[in-house]
Design a protein around this motif. Sequence first.
Motif, PDB file in Angstrom:
ATOM      1  N   ARG A 150       0.831  -1.205   0.000  1.00 15.64           N
ATOM      2  CA  ARG A 150       0.000   0.000   0.000  1.00 15.64           C
ATOM      3  C   ARG A 150       0.869   1.260   0.000  1.00 15.64           C
ATOM      4  O   ARG A 150       0.588   2.223  -0.704  1.00 15.64           O
ATOM      5  CB  ARG A 150      -0.935   0.021   1.208  1.00 15.64           C
ATOM      6  CG  ARG A 150      -1.944   1.147   1.134  1.00 15.64           C
ATOM      7  CD  ARG A 150      -2.803   1.245   2.384  1.00 15.64           C
ATOM      8  NE  ARG A 150      -3.924   2.129   2.199  1.00 15.64           N
ATOM      9  CZ  ARG A 150      -3.846   3.455   2.085  1.00 15.64           C
ATOM     10  NH1 ARG A 150      -2.664   4.062   2.130  1.00 15.64           N
ATOM     11  NH2 ARG A 150      -4.933   4.185   1.912  1.00 15.64           N
ATOM     12  N   ASP A 151       1.943   1.234   0.785  1.00 12.13           N
ATOM     13  CA  ASP A 151       2.861   2.378   0.820  1.00 12.13           C
ATOM     14  C   ASP A 151       3.445   2.653  -0.569  1.00 12.13           C
ATOM     15  O   ASP A 151       3.567   3.804  -0.983  1.00 12.13           O
ATOM     16  CB  ASP A 151       3.990   2.148   1.825  1.00 12.13           C
ATOM     17  CG  ASP A 151       3.503   2.065   3.267  1.00 12.13           C
ATOM     18  OD1 ASP A 151       2.354   2.491   3.551  1.00 12.13           O
ATOM     19  OD2 ASP A 151       4.272   1.552   4.109  1.00 12.13           O
ATOM     20  N   HIS A 152       3.769   1.588  -1.298  1.00 11.95           N
ATOM     21  CA  HIS A 152       4.291   1.755  -2.659  1.00 11.95           C
ATOM     22  C   HIS A 152       3.212   2.290  -3.601  1.00 11.95           C
ATOM     23  O   HIS A 152       3.503   3.088  -4.495  1.00 11.95           O
ATOM     24  CB  HIS A 152       4.866   0.445  -3.191  1.00 11.95           C
ATOM     25  CG  HIS A 152       6.216   0.122  -2.625  1.00 11.95           C
ATOM     26  ND1 HIS A 152       7.337   0.871  -2.892  1.00 11.95           N
ATOM     27  CD2 HIS A 152       6.608  -0.857  -1.787  1.00 11.95           C
ATOM     28  CE1 HIS A 152       8.377   0.359  -2.256  1.00 11.95           C
ATOM     29  NE2 HIS A 152       7.954  -0.686  -1.563  1.00 11.95           N
ATOM     30  N   ALA A 153       1.970   1.880  -3.394  1.00 11.79           N
ATOM     31  CA  ALA A 153       0.869   2.392  -4.220  1.00 11.79           C
ATOM     32  C   ALA A 153       0.674   3.888  -3.987  1.00 11.79           C
ATOM     33  O   ALA A 153       0.464   4.658  -4.929  1.00 11.79           O
ATOM     34  CB  ALA A 153      -0.415   1.630  -3.924  1.00 11.79           C
ATOM     35  N   VAL A 154       0.763   4.312  -2.730  1.00 12.68           N
ATOM     36  CA  VAL A 154       0.643   5.738  -2.406  1.00 12.68           C
ATOM     37  C   VAL A 154       1.792   6.508  -3.046  1.00 12.68           C
ATOM     38  O   VAL A 154       1.592   7.595  -3.620  1.00 12.68           O
ATOM     39  CB  VAL A 154       0.614   5.951  -0.871  1.00 12.68           C
ATOM     40  CG1 VAL A 154       0.776   7.414  -0.505  1.00 12.68           C
ATOM     41  CG2 VAL A 154      -0.675   5.390  -0.287  1.00 12.68           C
ATOM     42  N   GLU A 155       2.991   5.948  -2.974  1.00 12.36           N
ATOM     43  CA  GLU A 155       4.159   6.590  -3.594  1.00 12.36           C
ATOM     44  C   GLU A 155       3.989   6.683  -5.112  1.00 12.36           C
ATOM     45  O   GLU A 155       4.352   7.690  -5.727  1.00 12.36           O
ATOM     46  CB  GLU A 155       5.440   5.828  -3.252  1.00 12.36           C
ATOM     47  CG  GLU A 155       6.693   6.422  -3.838  1.00 12.36           C
ATOM     48  CD  GLU A 155       6.955   7.872  -3.454  1.00 12.36           C
ATOM     49  OE1 GLU A 155       7.447   8.637  -4.316  1.00 12.36           O
ATOM     50  OE2 GLU A 155       6.661   8.257  -2.308  1.00 12.36           O
ATOM     51  N   ALA A 156       3.413   5.656  -5.720  1.00 13.30           N
ATOM     52  CA  ALA A 156       3.168   5.673  -7.167  1.00 13.30           C
ATOM     53  C   ALA A 156       2.187   6.781  -7.537  1.00 13.30           C
ATOM     54  O   ALA A 156       2.389   7.506  -8.520  1.00 13.30           O
ATOM     55  CB  ALA A 156       2.630   4.318  -7.625  1.00 13.30           C
ATOM     56  N   GLU A 157       1.136   6.913  -6.742  1.00 10.69           N
ATOM     57  CA  GLU A 157       0.150   7.966  -7.003  1.00 10.69           C
ATOM     58  C   GLU A 157       0.796   9.344  -6.897  1.00 10.69           C
ATOM     59  O   GLU A 157       0.566  10.220  -7.738  1.00 10.69           O
ATOM     60  CB  GLU A 157      -1.013   7.840  -6.028  1.00 10.69           C
ATOM     61  CG  GLU A 157      -2.130   8.827  -6.283  1.00 10.69           C
ATOM     62  CD  GLU A 157      -3.294   8.640  -5.330  1.00 10.69           C
ATOM     63  OE1 GLU A 157      -4.426   8.976  -5.741  1.00 10.69           O
ATOM     64  OE2 GLU A 157      -3.100   8.171  -4.196  1.00 10.69           O
ATOM     65  N   LYS A 158       1.614   9.530  -5.885  1.00 11.03           N
ATOM     66  CA  LYS A 158       2.304  10.805  -5.694  1.00 11.03           C
ATOM     67  C   LYS A 158       3.261  11.083  -6.858  1.00 11.03           C
ATOM     68  O   LYS A 158       3.294  12.188  -7.399  1.00 11.03           O
ATOM     69  CB  LYS A 158       3.073  10.786  -4.371  1.00 11.03           C
ATOM     70  CG  LYS A 158       3.802  12.065  -4.076  1.00 11.03           C
ATOM     71  CD  LYS A 158       4.540  11.979  -2.753  1.00 11.03           C
ATOM     72  CE  LYS A 158       5.321  13.265  -2.522  1.00 11.03           C
ATOM     73  NZ  LYS A 158       6.314  13.124  -1.477  1.00 11.03           N
ATOM     74  N   ALA A 159       4.032  10.066  -7.239  1.00 15.64           N
ATOM     75  CA  ALA A 159       4.984  10.234  -8.343  1.00 15.64           C
ATOM     76  C   ALA A 159       4.243  10.569  -9.635  1.00 15.64           C
ATOM     77  O   ALA A 159       4.686  11.433 -10.409  1.00 15.64           O
ATOM     78  CB  ALA A 159       5.812   8.965  -8.518  1.00 15.64           C
ATOM     79  N   PHE A 160       3.106   9.922  -9.868  1.00 17.12           N
ATOM     80  CA  PHE A 160       2.344  10.207 -11.089  1.00 17.12           C
ATOM     81  C   PHE A 160       1.835  11.644 -11.084  1.00 17.12           C
ATOM     82  O   PHE A 160       1.907  12.336 -12.093  1.00 17.12           O
ATOM     83  CB  PHE A 160       1.175   9.236 -11.244  1.00 17.12           C
ATOM     84  CG  PHE A 160       0.382   9.490 -12.494  1.00 17.12           C
ATOM     85  CD1 PHE A 160       0.868   9.084 -13.722  1.00 17.12           C
ATOM     86  CD2 PHE A 160      -0.827  10.153 -12.439  1.00 17.12           C
ATOM     87  CE1 PHE A 160       0.154   9.342 -14.888  1.00 17.12           C
ATOM     88  CE2 PHE A 160      -1.553  10.412 -13.584  1.00 17.12           C
ATOM     89  CZ  PHE A 160      -1.067  10.004 -14.817  1.00 17.12           C
ATOM     90  N   SER A 161       1.338  12.104  -9.951  1.00 14.89           N
ATOM     91  CA  SER A 161       0.815  13.472  -9.876  1.00 14.89           C
ATOM     92  C   SER A 161       1.929  14.505 -10.060  1.00 14.89           C
ATOM     93  O   SER A 161       1.675  15.623 -10.497  1.00 14.89           O
ATOM     94  CB  SER A 161       0.079  13.709  -8.557  1.00 14.89           C
ATOM     95  OG  SER A 161       0.990  13.731  -7.481  1.00 14.89           O
ATOM     96  N   GLU A 162       3.164  14.102  -9.739  1.00 16.44           N
ATOM     97  CA  GLU A 162       4.318  14.994  -9.922  1.00 16.44           C
ATOM     98  C   GLU A 162       5.001  14.774 -11.275  1.00 16.44           C
ATOM     99  O   GLU A 162       6.104  15.244 -11.503  1.00 16.44           O
ATOM    100  CB  GLU A 162       5.325  14.764  -8.784  1.00 16.44           C
ATOM    101  CG  GLU A 162       4.787  15.166  -7.431  1.00 16.44           C
ATOM    102  CD  GLU A 162       5.706  14.758  -6.282  1.00 16.44           C
ATOM    103  OE1 GLU A 162       6.733  14.070  -6.513  1.00 16.44           O
ATOM    104  OE2 GLU A 162       5.381  15.125  -5.141  1.00 16.44           O
TER     105      GLU A 162
END
Length: 127
Positions: A63-75
């Motif tokens: 889940r932590d990696h999924a949150v990081e992926a979402e953040k990276a995509f938004s950036e």
Amino acid sequence: MHISDDNTLEDIQGTIFCLQTDVKKEAPEFPVGPRFKKLLARIDDKLLRNSNKIRRNWFQTARDHAVEAEKAFSEKRTRDAYESLRKCSEYLEQGNKAHRRKATFVALADGQVAPVGRKDGEQGGST
């Protein structure tokens, strides 16, 4: 978010695969935000339904990696988003297997490795 299927590993990995396909594109065909929310909801469902501490740890890391992926995509860091989704999938897979594993060794306090389940009932390593 209501999940209407069994929410198996394959269901979650399908969501991840679709996200990986879209985050690589400069202009994704479908909105990515709702898919990230669906992925997080699926993982949250796994966390809620699982009481095994080892599996929960793997799923929480996923889940932590999924949150990081979402953040990276938004950036607009698509490569990082893709890589975080890959790690998310790997951690889910390992967590799904975790309850099936049998320990074959144990690390002792002195750093020695000892096999478990020996027939003579004795632990290996130095005491």
